[in-house]
Design a protein around this motif. Sequence first.
Motif: not given
Ligand code: MG
Length: 284
Positions: A187-188, A208, A244
């Motif tokens: 993530d991120d 992501k 995202e």
């Molecule tokens: Mg995220």
Amino acid sequence: HADTAMYQAKEAGRDNLKFFESRMNEEARERLYLESGIRRALDRREFILHYQPQVDVRSGRVVGAEALVRWNHPDKGLLMPGTFIPAAERSGLVVPLGKQVFRSACIQQVRWHEAGWQDLDVSINISALQFERPDFLGFIREILLETGTDPTHLKLELTESALMELSEELVDRLRTIRDLGLTLSLDDFGTGYSSLSYLKRLPITQIKLDRSFVMDLPDDPEDAAIAETAINMAGNLGLDVIAEGVETEAQKEFLLERGCHYMQGFLFHRPAPAEALMILQELD
Ligand code: MG
Ligand code: C2E
Ligand code: MG
Ligand code: MG
């Protein structure tokens, strides 16, 4: 009048210190108040999940749903994670909170699967603190068994900072999670400093791309370069990539043209209660 000046400076210093001390107390009080509120909310089951669809833009189909926690506060209404996750992290309460989230997302996945939406992946955000707890694997096994969740349609999202400089033991833990059938998403992505060689060692299947690099596409040349590099890198490492925070057609086109076809963002769907997602199911 040098004396007067000195005297005034001293007085000001004292006032500043007093002010500082009272601010400190106030912040400490607020923190304790928030923490005891979270503790009570855990007992009263006030945390609920919204889900945000993840779309394969090539087919337009919803392929996944990310569980995002909200606090259904009795007085303040629905609170977003930014208002309580930092306090939960600081106090360690993110561990019991994460357990409630995990269990509830598993139950929802089973419901969706039983309703015929069998290819839907459910993504769950896992905090570093939670992942590093010695009982994390045991907990996952227990909940999978208890709820009858299909692990192959369960994805854990760990942030790039959480995955940085992992001990050999924790990398092994990631492998065990993968061997249980779950998939792992970074993530991120782009906000940390992980190197390519490091990423290659991790048993992840997806990165992501962080919203901060998507926001100013396609006009910002630096973000455009970062997004393009990340997409190419993912491809070269055999990883999926999802963007995202996609909000505009122009962002979507830019990403799609460069080979990123999984997206999540307000352009497609906002996070919503589980019931609202059911209508998005498409049967073959
Ligand atoms: Mg995220
Ligand atoms: P995240 O995992 O990066 O989640 C994406 C965030 O971006 C979500 O915010 C989502 O609502 C928001 N978002 C999605 N599409 C768009 C868009 O097009 N535009 C904009 N401006 N925002 C968009 P949310 O729900 O406020 O969550 C914030 C963060 O809180 C999450 O970031 C995640 O790090 C954390 N979080 C949420 N749920 C959990 C949880 O159950 N456990 C843990 N440990 N952290 C969680
Ligand atoms: Mg996430
Ligand atoms: Mg993010």
